[in-house]
Structures are given as structure tokens and as C-alpha cells.
Design a protein around this motif. Structure first.
Motif: not given
Length: 170
Positions: A66, A71-75, A123, A128
Motif C-alpha cells: 500500500e 496491489p496488482h490490478e487485473e483491470g 501495472n 503487488g
């Protein structure tokens, strides 16, 4: 000895590692990293750790996801058609520069290539991940690196940084 204050130029030696011990960046063999404290030039956890140091002090700090790259974002994983590359033959592992409609430049890594298209991951490569840094505050003040004020006409500017001053983790 005094600690740096927001707006101070700080010079820091550092080594960055993942939790498994693998190193991803270091100032070793180079000039210390110089940046303006509290000016969002480095990840928040790095900035906060340096703010607690005195000149000559060394620490090892673990920066949670944070306070690092999030975080690793799938979007942020997207597929584009192969013709997006305008005749180039993209390869897995390439990092390409993209420009958003508002002009922001961002990097994306090519993760996969299929008949359907090319999968890009926007990303940050360290998203992450919790990060471990060995830090040493070398100097407070001193010369502001040229990249910090490049293209800035405001003599009161504390380093608007028209160049990205990338250190690998900014």
C-alpha cells in the motif's frame, strides 16, 4: 542532528530488494538518489522512511504494498489487436510506451501474444510486492539535480520535475 523537512532536497544511498532477497535496484556505483522530500517523487513508504533519518543514519525498512506501488490490478491487463503495433512484430517481455487520451505516458509490458491479440500489463512491475530497502541519508540540501528543474521557469519552484527522474521505483 536534524531530520529533513518536507521540501528539502535529500541525497540517499539505497538498495531495494523483494522479500525473497532478490535485488531490483540500487544506487551502488552511482551518485546517491536525490529528490525533494514530500513532493511525491518517490513511493510514499520510501519518502516516509527517509523523513525519519538523520544524515549518516542507515536503516532497513520493509515497505508494504500500500505504501509502494499498490496491489496488482487485473483491470490494468488489456488485450489489443496485433495491428496496434503498426507493422512491428511485438515480443513477450517488451516494455512499450503508451499515451492516454489526456497525454499521460505510461509503460506496459507485453505478457502474451495469441491469434486474438497482444496482452499488455499496465501495472508497475513491482505492483503487488512488499519491498525492502536499505537506506542511508547522505545529505540534506546541496545541489538540486538538473532533471528536477528542467524546463521550469519558476525560480521559486522546488523541483517540478518535468523529467521523470526515474530511479526504478519512482
Amino acid at each position: 542532528m536534524a531530520k529533513p523537512q518536507p521540501g528539502d532536497v535529500v541525497h540517499v544511498n539505497y538498495t531495494g530488494r523483494l522479500l525473497d532477497g532478490s535485488q531490483f535496484d540500487s544506487s551502488e556505483g552511482r551518485e546517491p538518489l536525490a529528490f525533494i522530500l514530500g513532493n511525491s517523487m518517490v513511493i510514499p513508504g520510501f519518502d516516509a522512511a527517509v523523513a525519519d533519518l538523520e544524515v549518516g543514519e542507515k536503516i532497513t525498512v520493509t515497505i508494504p504494498v500500500e505504501e509502494a506501488y499498490g496491489p496488482h490490478e487485473e483491470g490494468l491487463i488489456q488485450m489489443v489487436p496485433k495491428d496496434f503495433f503498426q507493422g512491428e512484430s511485438p515480443e513477450v517481455g517488451w516494455v512499450v510506451q503508451l499515451q492516454s487520451p489526456d497525454g499521460q505516458v505510461m509503460a506496459a509490458s507485453i505478457e502474451a501474444i495469441s491469434d486474438e491479440g497482444v496482452t499488455l500489463d499496465l501495472n508497475h512491475p513491482l505492483a503487488g510486492q512488499d519491498l525492502v530497502f536499505d537506506l542511508e541519508l547522505v545529505e540534506i540540501g546541496g545541489e538540486m539535480p538538473e532533471w528536477m528543474s528542467a524546463g521550469c521557469d519558476d525560480e521559486d519552484c522546488a523541483g517540478c520535475g518535468s523529467a521523470d527522474g526515474s530511479s526504478g521505483f519512482s
